[in-house]
Enzyme design. Structure first.
Site, PDB file in Angstrom:
ATOM      1  N   HIS A  82      11.242  28.555 -27.319  1.00 43.74           N
ATOM      2  CA  HIS A  82      11.815  26.601 -27.161  1.00 43.74           C
ATOM      3  C   HIS A  82      12.672  27.744 -25.557  1.00 43.74           C
ATOM      4  O   HIS A  82      12.288  28.770 -24.442  1.00 43.74           O
ATOM      5  CB  HIS A  82      13.313  28.242 -28.094  1.00 43.74           C
ATOM      6  N   ASP A 161      25.515  29.188 -37.718  1.00 47.96           N
ATOM      7  CA  ASP A 161      25.445  28.680 -36.901  1.00 47.96           C
ATOM      8  C   ASP A 161      25.445  27.267 -37.056  1.00 47.96           C
ATOM      9  O   ASP A 161      26.608  26.890 -36.038  1.00 47.96           O
ATOM     10  CB  ASP A 161      24.084  28.519 -36.600  1.00 47.96           C
ATOM     11  N   ARG A 168      32.385  25.033 -31.936  1.00 51.44           N
ATOM     12  CA  ARG A 168      32.275  25.431 -30.612  1.00 51.44           C
ATOM     13  C   ARG A 168      32.242  23.445 -30.365  1.00 51.44           C
ATOM     14  O   ARG A 168      33.210  24.048 -28.584  1.00 51.44           O
ATOM     15  CB  ARG A 168      31.628  26.172 -29.802  1.00 51.44           C
ATOM     16  N   SER A 183      23.482  31.925 -31.280  1.00 49.32           N
ATOM     17  CA  SER A 183      23.297  30.690 -31.423  1.00 49.32           C
ATOM     18  C   SER A 183      21.755  30.993 -31.831  1.00 49.32           C
ATOM     19  O   SER A 183      20.704  30.284 -33.168  1.00 49.32           O
ATOM     20  CB  SER A 183      24.252  29.799 -31.360  1.00 49.32           C
ATOM     21  N   LYS A 187      18.467  31.067 -34.575  1.00 49.07           N
ATOM     22  CA  LYS A 187      17.715  30.296 -35.557  1.00 49.07           C
ATOM     23  C   LYS A 187      16.130  30.665 -35.510  1.00 49.07           C
ATOM     24  O   LYS A 187      15.407  30.184 -36.284  1.00 49.07           O
ATOM     25  CB  LYS A 187      17.977  28.740 -35.138  1.00 49.07           C
TER      26      LYS A 187
HETATM   27  N1  URA Z   1      21.306  25.617 -28.530  1.00 47.17           N
HETATM   28  C1  URA Z   1      21.919  26.285 -29.051  1.00 47.17           C
HETATM   29  O1  URA Z   1      21.118  26.217 -30.212  1.00 47.17           O
HETATM   30  N2  URA Z   1      23.230  26.861 -29.676  1.00 47.17           N
HETATM   31  C2  URA Z   1      23.929  26.917 -27.853  1.00 47.17           C
HETATM   32  O2  URA Z   1      25.072  27.831 -28.115  1.00 47.17           O
HETATM   33  C3  URA Z   1      23.689  26.110 -26.956  1.00 47.17           C
HETATM   34  C4  URA Z   1      22.180  25.528 -27.379  1.00 47.17           C
END
Ligand code: URA
Ligand code: CA
Length: 448
Positions: A82, A161, A168, A183, A187
């Site tokens: 990622h 999230d 946010r 966050s 995922k």
């Molecule tokens: N990418 C994400 O998935 N979450 C964040 O908080 C920032 C970038």
């Protein structure tokens, strides 16, 4: 438990209990805590921070707020990669096929473009017929049979999230290490991978602009992995210029194919090899970084990586012939140069501005409902440190129509700074962060 007390406790700088953090994540996922209280707690966390125990609890609570993908049907360890987001960052399309050709199982749930950054799903969808909407059953079968699949999320992953990220975004609370780390990692854990390699970008096109902040984010994410019993490694890599030369969806697919065909190399290939080698180590296919890179280079040389990409495209409904004939990809009707306004060295690039320039041309979305133009974008003609004469092209624009040219030329001339002094060469990889150590590139920090 009264949510106001939780907000006040964090505001006063105290760590929250696991139960309080779970209430926060559940309240976000189910809507049982109103947005104004969630937002107030997010702001308190931005000011007061969270320790590793709190950050891990938040991550696990967000992960379990929705479905968790079960990849146990796939033999061996599934590895995922990622990136925190960049410009011209097509590493997934280069390294997933190369790693799969070396025996790795790459099961990747990817995202769409966000802000100035591109998204792998949008790039894949620029290939005629290619779908990223694959059922979980077919996803697992494809990874088992071909070794790689890159799809969008099908299930209801991490609703906590989703809710918190949306808040946010509009409350000035995106840039906070424990919130970003939880966050991203929630995922990744929900998408089922056995090991995760993270590419934390640093520089003018990255979420984190300074090396210090980027390393902090990498450490937090690796630390969550330690607490959660999941191997997570992170490379901190440079995003002070687009990683590849191509920016835009079909253009980036073309660049990945050019690399896998052995026609070009450069920074995009280098970073893909660095990340891919760590994936092979995590998956048990390579002994060390040198071995991993050598295996991937052999898969490139033999054409096995390109064949894997063709197999993956075919399995996802796309036309695999694009791998042999890139003219089958969407093409922009107008191609125009951006002339350098003066002579000199390329000293700095505002990489975020370059990303937004392509977004405005139609390569990304300004609003969720915008439709992407797969053909548009740009191809950089210079890298940091290059010398250009006034009038020489610094980039070639690929446009839908000539009206798009003037604003794009102006944006690019602003984004690429030209000066008298040749700048110092920057490293591609600044640091490697694992559970036990941080190894920095020479001159960029202390080895821990
Ligand atoms: N990418 C994400 O998935 N979450 C964040 O908080 C920032 C970038
Ligand atoms: Ca990416």
């Amino acid at each position: 438990m009264n949510f106001v007390d939780i907000i006040m406790k964090k505001k006063a700088g105290f760590p929250l209990s696991d139960e309080e953090i779970r209430l926060f994540a559940e309240g976000a996922a189910t809507g049982s805590v109103p947005d104004y209280q969630l937002s107030a707690l997010l702001m308190a966390i931005c000011f007061q921070g969270m320790d590793m125990r709190e950050t891990t609890t938040l991550t696990m609570s967000m992960m379990h707020s929705g479905d968790v993908v079960d990849l146990s049907g796939i033999d061996g360890i599934c590895v995922d990669k990622h990136s925190t987001g960049g410009v011209g960052d097509t590493t997934t399309l280069v390294l997933a096929p190369l790693a799969a050709a070396c025996g790795a199982h790459v099961a990747k749930l990817s995202g769409r473009g966000l802000g100035h950054t591109g998204g792998t799903l949008d790039k894949l969808e620029s290939i005629p017929g290619c779908s990223v909407d694959i059922s979980e059953e077919n996803f697992i079968r494809q990874v088992q049979e071909i070794g790689c699949a890159v799809i969008g999320q099908t299930k209801n992953l991490c609703p906590a999230d989703k809710a918190l990220y949306a808040l946010r975004d509009v409350t000035g609370t995106v840039g906070c290490v424990p919130l970003i780390a939880s966050s991203i990692v929630s995922k990744k854990l929900a998408s089922g991978a056995g090991a995760i390699v993270l590419d934390v970008k640093t520089g003018t096109g990255a979420l984190m602009k300074t090396l210090e902040d980027s390393v902090k984010l990498a450490e937090a994410m690796v630390g969550i992995g330690q607490y959660a019993g999941k191997p997570i490694f992170a490379l901190v890599t440079g995003m002070d210029q687009p990683l590849g030369t191509h920016v835009g969806n079909a253009l980036e697919v073309k660049e990945a194919i050019d690399i896998l065909s052995g026609r070009i190399n450069g920074d995009l290939l280098e970073v893909s090899l660095e990340l891919g080698a760590r994936m092979l180590i995590a998956g048990g296919q390579a002994e060390n970084v040198g071995d991993g890179k050598a295996q991937m280079m052999e898969a490139l040389r033999s054409g096995a990586g390109l064949r894997k990409l063709a197999e993956m495209i075919q399995a996802q409904g796309g036309n695999p012939a694009v791998c042999e004939d890139i003219s089958l990809l969407p093409q922009a009707p107008v191609i125009l140069p951006v002339p350098a306004p003066v002579s000199g060295y390329v000293t700095r690039m505002d990489t975020t501005a370059i990303g937004y320039c392509t977004q405005h041309m139609g390569a990304g979305r300004a609003q969720k409902t915008d439709i992407i133009d797969p053909a548009v974008g740009l191809v950089m003609q210079v890298r940091l440190g290059d010398y250009v004469e006034a009038g020489q092209p610094i980039a070639m624009l690929h446009l839908r129509n000539e009206q798009q040219a003037a604003p794009a030329i102006e944006a690019m001339q602003q984004a690429v700074e030209i000066g008298d002094k040749k700048p110092k060469k920057l490293p591609l990889v600044y640091a490697f962060v694992s559970a036990n150590s941080i190894i920095y590139a020479d001159g960029y920090g202390k080895v821990r």
